[in-house]
Design a protein around this motif. Structure first.
Motif, PDB file in Angstrom:
ATOM      1  N   ALA A  21      14.497  27.842  46.438  1.00 42.56           N
ATOM      2  CA  ALA A  21      15.733  28.150  47.155  1.00 42.56           C
ATOM      3  C   ALA A  21      17.118  27.539  46.909  1.00 42.56           C
ATOM      4  N   GLY A  22      16.897  25.998  46.622  1.00 37.79           N
ATOM      5  CA  GLY A  22      17.913  25.250  45.931  1.00 37.79           C
ATOM      6  C   GLY A  22      18.654  25.933  44.683  1.00 37.79           C
ATOM      7  N   VAL A  23      17.834  26.306  43.731  1.00 42.25           N
ATOM      8  CA  VAL A  23      18.333  26.949  42.569  1.00 42.25           C
ATOM      9  C   VAL A  23      19.017  28.219  42.755  1.00 42.25           C
ATOM     10  N   ALA A  24      18.600  28.933  43.664  1.00 43.72           N
ATOM     11  CA  ALA A  24      19.249  30.157  44.300  1.00 43.72           C
ATOM     12  C   ALA A  24      20.457  30.014  44.670  1.00 43.72           C
ATOM     13  N   GLN A  25      20.522  28.996  45.511  1.00 43.93           N
ATOM     14  CA  GLN A  25      21.842  28.627  46.289  1.00 43.93           C
ATOM     15  C   GLN A  25      22.842  28.114  45.366  1.00 43.93           C
ATOM     16  N   GLY A  26      22.511  27.344  44.318  1.00 43.43           N
ATOM     17  CA  GLY A  26      23.318  26.930  43.158  1.00 43.43           C
ATOM     18  C   GLY A  26      23.905  27.970  42.644  1.00 43.43           C
ATOM     19  N   THR A  27      23.010  28.985  42.165  1.00 50.31           N
ATOM     20  CA  THR A  27      23.407  30.166  41.347  1.00 50.31           C
ATOM     21  C   THR A  27      24.488  31.166  41.963  1.00 50.31           C
ATOM     22  N   ALA A  28      23.959  31.320  43.345  1.00 46.83           N
ATOM     23  CA  ALA A  28      24.910  32.254  44.043  1.00 46.83           C
ATOM     24  C   ALA A  28      26.371  31.408  44.253  1.00 46.83           C
ATOM     25  N   LEU A  29      26.353  30.248  44.739  1.00 43.00           N
ATOM     26  CA  LEU A  29      27.577  29.480  44.891  1.00 43.00           C
ATOM     27  C   LEU A  29      28.414  29.551  43.477  1.00 43.00           C
ATOM     28  N   THR A  30      27.795  29.268  42.313  1.00 41.65           N
ATOM     29  CA  THR A  30      28.599  29.561  41.253  1.00 41.65           C
ATOM     30  C   THR A  30      29.307  30.711  40.875  1.00 41.65           C
ATOM     31  N   ALA A  31      28.394  31.839  40.978  1.00 40.75           N
ATOM     32  CA  ALA A  31      29.114  33.038  40.894  1.00 40.75           C
ATOM     33  C   ALA A  31      30.064  33.418  41.625  1.00 40.75           C
ATOM     34  N   THR A  32      29.830  33.071  43.036  1.00 38.96           N
ATOM     35  CA  THR A  32      30.811  33.327  44.171  1.00 38.96           C
ATOM     36  C   THR A  32      32.093  32.725  43.663  1.00 38.96           C
ATOM     37  N   ALA A  33      31.984  31.498  43.402  1.00 35.23           N
ATOM     38  CA  ALA A  33      33.227  30.666  43.259  1.00 35.23           C
ATOM     39  C   ALA A  33      33.859  31.165  41.854  1.00 35.23           C
ATOM     40  N   VAL A  34      33.327  31.601  40.897  1.00 36.18           N
ATOM     41  CA  VAL A  34      34.169  32.191  39.758  1.00 36.18           C
ATOM     42  C   VAL A  34      34.897  33.420  40.507  1.00 36.18           C
ATOM     43  N   VAL A  35      34.248  34.525  41.152  1.00 37.35           N
ATOM     44  CA  VAL A  35      34.803  35.550  41.239  1.00 37.35           C
ATOM     45  C   VAL A  35      35.678  35.412  42.454  1.00 37.35           C
ATOM     46  N   PHE A  36      35.631  34.671  43.605  1.00 38.16           N
ATOM     47  CA  PHE A  36      36.542  34.255  44.394  1.00 38.16           C
ATOM     48  C   PHE A  36      37.811  33.835  43.959  1.00 38.16           C
ATOM     49  N   ILE A  37      37.825  32.741  42.816  1.00 44.25           N
ATOM     50  CA  ILE A  37      39.024  32.143  42.074  1.00 44.25           C
ATOM     51  C   ILE A  37      39.843  33.227  41.510  1.00 44.25           C
ATOM     52  N   ILE A  38      38.889  34.169  40.866  1.00 51.14           N
ATOM     53  CA  ILE A  38      39.806  35.200  40.301  1.00 51.14           C
ATOM     54  C   ILE A  38      40.504  36.023  41.308  1.00 51.14           C
ATOM     55  N   TRP A  39      39.861  36.527  42.471  1.00 48.93           N
ATOM     56  CA  TRP A  39      40.686  37.083  43.318  1.00 48.93           C
ATOM     57  C   TRP A  39      41.562  36.521  44.098  1.00 48.93           C
ATOM     58  N   PHE A  40      41.745  35.099  44.104  1.00 47.17           N
ATOM     59  CA  PHE A  40      42.409  34.061  44.757  1.00 47.17           C
ATOM     60  C   PHE A  40      43.645  34.403  43.747  1.00 47.17           C
ATOM     61  N   HIS A  41      43.617  34.070  42.466  1.00 41.35           N
ATOM     62  CA  HIS A  41      44.827  34.112  41.666  1.00 41.35           C
ATOM     63  C   HIS A  41      45.451  35.363  41.701  1.00 41.35           C
ATOM     64  N   ARG A  42      44.499  36.452  41.682  1.00 37.53           N
ATOM     65  CA  ARG A  42      45.148  37.707  41.729  1.00 37.53           C
ATOM     66  C   ARG A  42      46.150  37.979  43.068  1.00 37.53           C
ATOM     67  N   THR A  43      45.670  37.450  44.102  1.00 36.13           N
ATOM     68  CA  THR A  43      46.187  37.608  45.280  1.00 36.13           C
ATOM     69  C   THR A  43      47.510  36.683  45.302  1.00 36.13           C
ATOM     70  N   ARG A  44      47.375  35.548  44.681  1.00 35.43           N
ATOM     71  CA  ARG A  44      48.630  34.537  44.359  1.00 35.43           C
ATOM     72  C   ARG A  44      49.744  35.379  43.784  1.00 35.43           C
TER      73      ARG A  44
END
Length: 273
Positions: free
Chosen positions: A109-132
């Protein structure tokens, strides 16, 4: 026919997309000039780029984060039960097959959480920069920080507790304040404020629970730490849900503003005073 992607603007291409979602840009209306550069000397494109696809990806990944958190809570509470029984009555279940399986699942579960969080952070920051960058097109004058901070602000120690919020505030203000008649309105920042408060609370509480778990040695301490980690995962679910609401709200407002054809107040005299 409405655009097959955003479902708001009129489709203009053969594949059913509007000008905003297809990337095609009509010429500026007579008498209007391209927007001026905002903070940090960054220029802005004449027309915004659609955040719809990125927002859908972020939403899906946040759903994965929620799923991994739920899995971690379930496995963590089960493991906590084994350590609790050891502390209460000396039961050695945690050292038997069931207890070892619970520990393995908790590790997964810990590994899954870390992987999901990393992938989400990358795509979220790309979206965040696009909207900025889109916010620079909509109204460069209300931006307090340059578009680069939409990425770099997350990686500045300590300051990352407020720098991204300042960027998000500019995005919200530039995206929210246009009406179809060209007037201005103020949209409450409730989704932004709730998401950011939950995000900061999650970061702080997770750091506390992580250090508590690392220091735990006795069965009572391990059981207590496991309960705190489960509480932190629950708070993370709340933050993820609020992040989804924030992402959807900003994306919807930017699509609506692009549909209205509104340009920044710097090139529309008297639009914002």
């Amino acid at each position: 026919m409405l655009c097959t992607r955003c479902r708001i603007r009129t489709a203009v291409t053969d594949d059913g997309l509007c000008t905003f979602c297809s990337g095609t840009r009509p010429p500026l209306p007579d008498g209007l000039l391209p927007p001026v550069p905002g903070p940090g000397g960054w220029g802005a494109g004449t027309w915004p780029r659609s955040p719809v696809g990125l927002s859908r990806a972020v939403t899906a990944l946040l759903g994965v984060v929620i799923a991994t958190d739920v899995f971690a809570i379930g496995t963590g509470l089960r493991l906590r039960g084994f350590w609790d029984r050891l502390a209460m009555d000396g039961s050695l279940g945690v050292h038997r097959a069931d207890g070892r399986l619970a520990e393995r699942l908790y590790g997964i579960a810990g590994v899954a959480q870390g992987t999901a969080l990393t992938a989400t952070a990358v795509v979220f920051i790309i979206w965040f920069h696009r909207t900025r960058r889109n916010a620079e097109v909509f109204d460069a004058g209300v931006q307090r920080m340059g578009p680069g901070w939409a990425v770099g602000g997350w990686f500045v120690p300590i300051a990352n507790f407020w720098l991204p919020y300042r960027v998000a505030g500019g995005i919200w203000e530039a995206s929210a304040q246009t009406r179809s008649d060209g007037g201005w309105r103020t949209v409450p920042r409730t989704p932004l404020n709730l998401w950011w408060s939950a995000w900061v609370a999650t970061l702080l509480f997770s750091r506390f629970t992580g250090s508590t778990w690392a220091r735990a040695e006795e069965p009572e301490e391990i059981a207590r730490a496991a309960g705190l980690v489960a509480a932190a995962d629950t708070l993370d679910i709340v933050a993820a849900v609020l992040a989804i609401l924030f992402v959807r709200a900003v994306t919807r407002m930017q699509v609506e503003r692009a549909a209205h054809g509104a340009l920044p107040a710097t090139v529309v005299p008297g639009a914002h005073k």
